[in-house]
Write a protein that holds these residues in place. Structure first.
Motif, PDB file in Angstrom:
ATOM      1  N   ARG A 183     -22.691 -13.787  11.908  1.00  0.00           N
ATOM      2  CA  ARG A 183     -22.404 -12.435  11.439  1.00  0.00           C
ATOM      3  C   ARG A 183     -21.299 -11.780  12.250  1.00  0.00           C
ATOM      4  O   ARG A 183     -20.559 -10.944  11.748  1.00  0.00           O
TER       5      ARG A 183
ATOM      6  N   LEU B 187     -24.781 -15.328   4.822  1.00  0.00           N
ATOM      7  CA  LEU B 187     -24.013 -14.880   5.983  1.00  0.00           C
ATOM      8  C   LEU B 187     -22.661 -15.580   6.071  1.00  0.00           C
ATOM      9  O   LEU B 187     -21.667 -14.996   6.489  1.00  0.00           O
TER      10      LEU B 187
ATOM     11  N   ALA C  81     -23.361  -9.932   7.187  1.00  0.00           N
ATOM     12  CA  ALA C  81     -22.042 -10.284   7.729  1.00  0.00           C
ATOM     13  C   ALA C  81     -20.891  -9.667   6.937  1.00  0.00           C
ATOM     14  O   ALA C  81     -19.917  -9.209   7.509  1.00  0.00           O
TER      15      ALA C  81
END
Lengths: 438, 438
Positions: B143, B212, B335
């Motif tokens: 992230r 992510l 993210a």
């Protein structure tokens, strides 16, 4: 929203990687950061070369102070390196209210206290993920990922040049000097490789990690530093036979008895079965031992243009995401709040506890091993393993290899002096520290 | 400043670890977070046992809703697990304006879109480092640490139970059923191990990592899932002879031709020399390949009381450090900024590209191998290596092992059907995917 504007000081290998990755992945990065990130101004003494890299859309100047003085610039990236002008420019950028991203481990390991204090005063961020282990997000792991833990130790392969040399020495059975020349020819070692091969670069990085792990100020001058220049092919081979590999490790360790912190860089025997012993070539890896999480390991490329740029840009994204947070609610530069640093001392090398590998060149006659082991026993150093070679044909001397259990270094040094004085010990004793990393 | 007050829902293995680590390291954690962090209220159906763990200073209730309703509580930790009541409670905690920390991968892999949208609406954080790979800070790496990169693939050993079983099968040459019983006796596998051994738990985690890495919504229902229950000791042995180990990997991969995302969990041959092939026992490791950083790897304990607590507490520290930041300048849950997710499709298994290991039990007679290789050639599947065993004495059948180069799965399935129909192929063909992870 208009993009965050970034000024870049020094566009060499890492700088051009940063420019190129930011351009290539600009859409992906904007989707993550919530805002575009653009290098709009570059300072480099070589204006021509800089212009070739960045093209006409970016302003190129020779004087870094023009970048710092530009009110449009939100973040300054310092990729000049070294302690001198870089220190002055980073402090000036902070004074001008700019956030700073740097890959300069030397600067922060030596002048970190001053720089972080200045940043705090002005409420700006100084980010340095690229300063340790290239693209591996180890600063973030220590500063944020492992905050639950009382960290016990960190041990890392944090210099790619020396790991490349050691890997080649082992693979090909060659001595240090030969491999260094090859590494220089291949571009894996610099023309003046001193900072790498003498362990100084690794010590800068270990110093930064010691501060992040233990909440102490950066104290590079307290680090014990040994490089790999004295290692011979024979010791690498003997270590292998005993189930170990030799790696240059940067180690920061909290002593179990609470005596202090150990901060040291030196060649180290590591059990061959550990993952970190199998990190080859120019790769980096850092092990972190915490009381809750146990052992964790972080592996990747520790240097190079785009791997290091990856870390520089991660810092740019962090700042873009979080720069509006009030300065008292940000992630502290060194993991611990600046008014919460401890004065736990970094101990001298004599107080360090490790096991040892010893190689003694001895006369091949009765009673030699007995004399050696008696000195160790009287010094209260216990032996883990002994390997005695037969003499080569026509020779009347041989190698005795001893692995000891853990002991205090000062005691080992006294015992080494006694052993060295034995008439049957025919050459300087080789001693290399050994860590189980269990 | 008074401590951040935390309410804990469900105090089992991870919950008691969280309570104990927070208490033991409270001083260290306060120095990092800038403020104390205290669990002041616990909800658990077993009130007696909960009280034994936390003592008298902490309020213990049976009803989780009392914790959520308490205006003193700043952060709610959900450690109940599952999709049902946990979902309701997390949504209620968000609605009440609480930040949430959870280790519940099943919940987020299935209901993540709903939960993160609700959190965004209320301006609260839902943190889930503990949901993937226990104490390894892999969520943070994806992230925040690797935001510069266009991520190409992720491949992880993200289920400790199955890695323990596979390690034992290899070490001792035993079949799956035998090792599973041992693992259950040792507490490494649960009484009902279905979610682990069938790959469902790994698929939950791989789903979260795919979101992510690629900026797509969580889509657990699109994951292709195969467990380890059909693996035999023979295939592990043959793989070893060919220089590979078999690991249960969770893989999320961006197809090179831009066709889509692969999301899959299955036993996989991995070259023995890769670090990840040497991750043994209940340990976890995740490899991430980014276009700038290259290959990185993250290793540690993927489960257990205190390793998982390490991740839960890291999230508590993050929230404590950053909760005053305006919600539009925080780190986005997945993210990528929530309005920047892409609809890149997750492709069906027929469109997945991998190499294959095939084991065919065949009649030991002339022309058998020719018939097999002809089918592969006509299917445009090229062969990397063939291993043919001699028949055991008195037998007139034998194993043929084939490693193929990369191909599309649909093509391989069609070829497998043709090979299976050969009269000289005497048993169901074993096919296992192979990844070089280079």
């Amino acid at each position: 929203m208009k993009p965050i504007q970034v000024g870049l000081l020094g566009i060499g290998t890492v700088g051009s990687g940063t420019f190129n990755v930011l351009a290539r992945n600009q859409e992906e990065i904007r989707r993550r950061a919530g805002r575009g990130i653009e290098i709009t101004m570059v300072a480099d003494l070589n204006v021509e070369r800089a212009r070739e890299i960045v093209g006409d859309a970016v302003q190129v100047v020779a004087d870094a102070r023009e970048v710092i003085a530009n009110p449009e610039i939100d973040i300054v990236i310092e990729l000049i390196g070294g302690y001198g002008i870089a220190r002055a420019l980073v402090l000036e950028a902070i004074a001008a209210g700019k956030h700073v991203v740097t890959a300069n481990k030397a600067l922060l390991a030596v002048h970190g206290t001053e720089i972080f204090a200045a940043a705090r005063e002005k409420g700006v961020i100084v980010a340095f993920e690229a300063a340790v282990a290239g693209g591996i997000p180890i600063i973030k792991a220590l500063r944020e990922g492992l905050t639950a833990n009382r960290i016990q130790w960190i041990a890392g392969i944090i210099n790619g040049t020396t790991n490349f040399i050691l890997s080649e020495m082992r693979d090909k059975g060659l001595d240090f000097d030969v491999v260094l020349k090859q590494a220089q020819a291949l571009g894996y070692a610099e023309a003046d490789p001193t900072f790498d091969i003498e362990g100084v670069d690794a010590a800068h990085k270990a110093t930064l990690m010691s501060a992040l792990a233990f909440g102490i100020p950066v104290q590079f001058d307290r680090a014990h530093i040994e490089g790999i220049t004295k290692l011979g092919a024979a010791d690498i081979r003997y270590a292998e036979q005993l189930g170990y590999r030799i790696k240059l490790l940067g180690i920061a360790k909290r002593q179990a008895d609470g005596g202090g912190i150990e901060l040291r860089v030196h060649p180290t025997l590591v059990p061959s079965k550990r993952l970190i012993a199998n990190v080859e070539g120019a790769m980096n890896a850092v092990m972190v031992q915490g009381d809750a999480v146990g052992t964790t390991l972080y592996y990747g490329k520790g240097a190079g243009s785009e791997p290091t740029a990856s870390a520089v840009i991660a810092d740019l994204v962090d700042i873009t995401r979080l720069h509006t947070a009030d300065p008292d609610h940000r992630v502290p530069h060194l993991a611990f709040q600046p008014d919460e640093l401890h004065a736990t001392p970094i101990v001298g090398i004599d107080a360090v506890r490790t096991a040892f590998y010893l190689r003694l060149r001895v006369a091949d006659q009765k009673g030699v091993l007995a004399a050696i082991t008696r000195i160790l026993a009287e010094s209260d150093i216990s032996i883990d393993a002994v390997l005695q070679r037969e003499s080569a044909e026509g020779e009347n001397q041989t190698d005795v290899i001893i692995l000891t259990h853990e002991t205090v270094e000062g005691r080992m040094r006294a015992a080494l002096a006694q052993m060295q004085a034995l008439p049957t010990v025919l050459a300087p004793i080789v001693s290399i520290r050994k860590e189980e990393l269990a």
